[in-house]
Design a protein around this motif. Structure first.
Motif, short mmCIF file in Angstrom:
data_model
loop_
_atom_site.label_atom_id
_atom_site.label_comp_id
_atom_site.label_asym_id
_atom_site.label_seq_id
_atom_site.Cartn_x
_atom_site.Cartn_y
_atom_site.Cartn_z
N LYS A 1 3.83 2.54 -4.71
CA LYS A 1 3.11 2.30 -5.96
C LYS A 1 4.01 1.49 -6.90
O LYS A 1 5.22 1.51 -6.78
N ASN B 1 3.55 6.19 -2.06
CA ASN B 1 2.12 6.47 -2.07
C ASN B 1 1.80 7.27 -0.81
O ASN B 1 1.71 6.75 0.28
N ASP B 2 1.63 8.61 -0.97
CA ASP B 2 1.34 9.48 0.18
C ASP B 2 -0.08 9.29 0.69
O ASP B 2 -0.39 9.62 1.83
N GLU B 3 -0.95 8.75 -0.12
CA GLU B 3 -2.34 8.56 0.28
C GLU B 3 -2.50 7.43 1.29
O GLU B 3 -3.47 7.35 2.00
N ALA B 4 -1.51 6.55 1.35
CA ALA B 4 -1.58 5.41 2.27
C ALA B 4 -1.32 5.86 3.70
O ALA B 4 -1.70 5.18 4.63
N TRP B 5 -0.66 7.00 3.89
CA TRP B 5 -0.35 7.45 5.24
C TRP B 5 -1.49 8.26 5.70
O TRP B 5 -1.89 8.75 6.53
N GLN C 1 0.82 -1.21 0.00
CA GLN C 1 0.00 0.00 0.00
C GLN C 1 0.85 1.26 0.00
O GLN C 1 0.44 2.29 -0.52
N SER C 2 2.02 1.20 0.59
CA SER C 2 2.83 2.40 0.76
C SER C 2 3.73 2.70 -0.44
O SER C 2 4.30 3.78 -0.51
#
Length: 82
Positions: free
Chosen positions: A72, A78-82, A69-70
């Motif tokens: 891509k 992937n900043d959206e995972a944090w 998830q972290s």
């Protein structure tokens, strides 16, 4: 001629001695069989797997498959995972 008299005193003690020794021999035999049939082949398979394992290659393969998830696919975070 009379029949032999039954053992009434100490019968439980003598049977327990026999039964315990039989149980001990069978349990040791089962443990040795388990070691030989299951544990040693499993250790050999793990050792063979780990000698051929390339952890970096596996990480890249999983990253490209989208497992994490972290990160891509392609390696960007992937900043959206944090």
């Amino acid at each position: 001629m009379s029949a032999a008299r039954p053992q009434l005193r100490g019968l439980l003690k003598s049977q327990l001695k026999r039964d315990f020794s039989i149980a001990a021999v069978l349990s040791v035999g089962a443990a040795v069989m388990w070691q030989a049939v299951v544990v040693l082949p499993r250790k050999r398979r793990y050792e063979a797997f780990l000698t051929n394992l390339d952890a970096d290659k596996e990480f890249i393969r999983m990253r490209e498959a989208g497992v994490f998830q972290s990160v891509k696919p392609g390696g960007e975070i992937n900043d959206e995972a944090w």
